[in-house]
Structure formats: structure tokens, C-alpha cells
Design an enzyme around this catalytic site. Structure first.
Site, short mmCIF file in Angstrom:
data_model
loop_
_atom_site.label_atom_id
_atom_site.label_comp_id
_atom_site.label_asym_id
_atom_site.label_seq_id
_atom_site.Cartn_x
_atom_site.Cartn_y
_atom_site.Cartn_z
CB THR A 257 -11.07 -3.10 -2.37
OG1 THR A 257 -12.21 -1.36 -2.69
CG2 THR A 257 -9.57 -2.57 -2.82
CG ASP A 261 -5.49 -9.11 -3.55
OD1 ASP A 261 -4.69 -9.02 -4.33
OD2 ASP A 261 -5.21 -7.73 -3.30
N GLY A 296 -12.66 -3.24 3.08
CA GLY A 296 -11.71 -3.10 3.23
C GLY A 296 -11.15 -4.51 2.62
O1 RIB Z 1 -5.44 -5.28 -4.09
C1 RIB Z 1 -5.72 -4.37 -3.52
C2 RIB Z 1 -4.44 -4.14 -3.60
O2 RIB Z 1 -4.42 -3.15 -3.74
C3 RIB Z 1 -4.30 -3.03 -1.53
O3 RIB Z 1 -4.67 -3.64 -0.68
C4 RIB Z 1 -4.15 -2.09 -2.62
O4 RIB Z 1 -2.58 -2.01 -1.43
C5 RIB Z 1 -2.96 -2.50 -3.25
O5 RIB Z 1 -2.07 -2.93 -3.15
#
Ligand code: RIB
Length: 317
Positions: A257, A261, A296
Site C-alpha cells: 500500500t 505514492d 503503512g
Molecule cells: O495509495 C495509497 C493510498 O490510497 C492510501 O493512503 C489511501 O488513503 C488511498 O487513498
């Protein structure tokens, strides 16, 4: 090292989401109707925009976050995190009526795969006035990075404003939602993952040839640079006539996850330093490889030193 060739490091803006992530890990992901006993729970800062901004900031970029919060305890998670990380808070927007957004994240502790539901709340209410308020910021920046977690008309207006000030727009097309040709025509770079690339272009991306086909879809609309993240295959880059798949660093993932990002934030940081796109993607791959080794989202974003040490270590292999 942080200085752009021939001049100063440029500035960047991330215009996008902050949400509070409510994350649970369990032995498997529940199927509809099933209740699964979890093994771990954590609440913390998240949202694709915020994760990407933190990743860019920690990687050394001069970057400003624009997002919209509620006036509530979850909004305070954003401001507390920004204080802790020494990030500028002057461009935060607040809703008097809507709550801060949230995301429910389920992670399979065996496969590290996840399922996410995001509820944008205040993020769906960014007004024209609030967009206009970012004009000075955009005029000072070389790049603005967007995602698709806020009301899309705000993104569309940001793109127009950015164009007026020669600020280059990068769109991380996540999570997938329909985008118009007109929107794409003002975008400098897109960074879909393989699923979003397929949903937007209709092309199943699995190798260089299919990636080239998907990239052509974007380029025909006016996009200059296409980067497609391909998970375990690495990341595809296409600029002008040149394209390649950059291999990933091989690491053991415990939580994927936020990996996208970490990639986008590190990519932005590298671009503000003047790295060319192929070098920037290698740097971004390292950011992503480090983030998947921690639990996280925002908390898993690596800092500059970690990225540099990791690259040095990998280059010895
Ligand atoms: O890319 C991960 C994110 O996607 C998480 O932090 C969650 O908030 C979603 O928006």
C-alpha cells in the site's frame, strides 16, 4: 547533489488528497459476507496526494501540499504530521461543513496485497475560488502533481491555471476514474499503473510493445512523457521516440500500500533536481522498493539518505 544542473532546484506543488488511513492486516482478505479476525490495526496519515507530497519532501524536494481538510480530529492528523516533518502548511484548505476524508485499508498479511475504500468527504468540495488561490504557488513552481481523489473539476481548473504559468502538470491517474481528452491535452506527464493504463487506453500492458501502444494513446492526446508502473516488472518510460522498461529492485514486500505514492513522490523530487526521466524513474523505483518493506502509507515513505544508501547497496550487487 540536490542542485539542478545549471541552476537552482525547482519548486513543486502537490494538489490532492489527505485522508486518515484506517489499516487492518489479516491472514486473508474477507470475501463478501465474511468476517475475518485481524492481527494488526493502525490509524495514520494517508491519501495519495499526501503520501506523494511526504515522499517528495523526504526525498529532498521543495514541495507544497494543497489539500482540503475538515475541522476535526482527523484533520489534525494532517497538521500534526506536517509539523513533525517540517512541511509548509500555508496552503491547506478547510471545510466548515464536511469531514476530513478517510480510507479503509485491508492488507493480506501473507501476500501483502490490499483492498481500499476511500471516502473523500471534504476533498469532494474544492471550489473554483480555492483553486484560484493556488495561482501564485503554481506560478512559482516547475511541476504540479495531481491524482484523481479530489473533485475532478478542481483538477481540470488547476491544469488550466498551471498551463497559464508554464507549470508542468504530472497526473498520477489513481484511483481510476474517467478523464477527458481536453484534460489530458494540457498534461505534461502521466503515471498510471498497469490497471489504470488498461482502463484508460484499453491496452493490456504486459511488455514493451503493449506499453508503447498504451503510451501512444496518451501522446496522441498531447501528453509528452508516459510512465507506467508495472509492479514486479518495474516501470515503463516513454519520451519522444525513446522508450524502455526499467527493472525494479528486488525486495521482500510486507505491505505494498502506498508503493505507487512512494514512486510518484520520489519521481517528482528527482525531476525538480533536473534528473532526466530515465534516471528519475530509477530513483523512484528505489523509493517504492523501500516503502514496501514497511507497514503503512505515509509512515513508509523513505527519506533521501535511505534512498541513496539503498541505491549504493544495490549497485554493489
Ligand atoms: O495509495 C495509497 C493510498 O490510497 C492510501 O493512503 C489511501 O488513503 C488511498 O487513498
Amino acid at each position: 547533489k540536490f542542485i539542478k544542473k545549471g541552476g537552482k532546484m525547482s519548486k513543486a506543488v502537490v494538489f490532492g488528497s489527505f485522508v486518515v488511513d484506517l489499516m487492518a492486516r489479516s491472514p486473508h482478505l474477507p470475501v463478501p459476507g465474511e468476517t475475518v479476525k485481524g492481527s494488526y490495526f493502525k490509524m495514520g496519515p494517508g491519501g495519495k496526494g499526501f503520501n506523494q507530497c511526504v515522499a517528495a519532501h523526504k526525498a529532498g524536494a521543495e514541495v507544497t501540499m494543497v489539500t482540503k481538510l475538515g475541522r476535526d480530529a482527523f484533520g489534525k492528523v494532517a497538521t500534526d504530521t506536517m509539523d513533525r516533518l517540517n512541511m509548509p502548511k500555508d496552503n491547506l484548505l478547510f471545510s466548515d461543513t464536511e469531514d476530513t476524508g478517510i480510507a479503509l485499508i485491508l492488507v493480506d498479511e501473507n501476500t501483502a496485497q490490499n483492498e481500499i475504500i476511500i471516502v473523500p468527504c471534504a476533498l469532494n468540495t474544492i471550489t473554483d475560488e480555492e483553486v484560484k488561490g493556488t495561482e501564485k504557488l503554481l506560478s512559482d513552481a516547475e511541476y504540479v502533481l495531481l491524482q484523481l481523489e479530489v473533485n475532478q473539476d478542481a483538477n481540470e481548473k488547476i491544469v488550466k491555471l498551471a498551463k497559464k504559468h508554464n507549470c508542468k502538470v504530472i497526473v498520477n491517474t489513481a484511483p481510476y476514474s474517467p478523464i477527458s481528452e481536453e484534460f489530458l491535452s494540457d498534461v505534461y506527464m502521466v503515471t498510471p499503473n498497469e490497471v489504470e493504463a488498461r482502463e484508460i487506453t484499453g491496452v493490456e500492458v504486459k511488455d514493451l510493445e503493449s506499453c508503447n501502444k498504451a503510451a501512444n494513446f496518451f501522446k496522441e492526446k498531447g501528453v509528452e512523457i508516459v510512465v507506467i508502473t508495472l509492479g514486479e516488472m518495474g516501470a515503463y518510460v516513454s519520451v519522444k521516440e525513446k522508450s524502455a522498461i526499467i527493472s525494479p529492485y528486488k525486495v521482500k514486500a510486507v505491505d505494498t500500500t502506498g508503493a505507487g505514492d512512494a514512486f510518484n513522490g520520489a519521481l517528482l523530487a528527482a525531476l525538480t533536481e533536473g534528473k532526466d526521466i530515465f534516471e528519475a524513474v530509477k530513483f523512484a523505483n528505489a523509493g517504492a522498493a523501500l516503502s514496501v518493506q514497511k507497514y503503512g502509507t505515509t509512515p513508509s515513505m523513505p527519506d533521501r539518505r535511505e534512498i541513496e544508501d539503498f541505491i549504493l547497496e544495490q549497485n554493489k550487487k
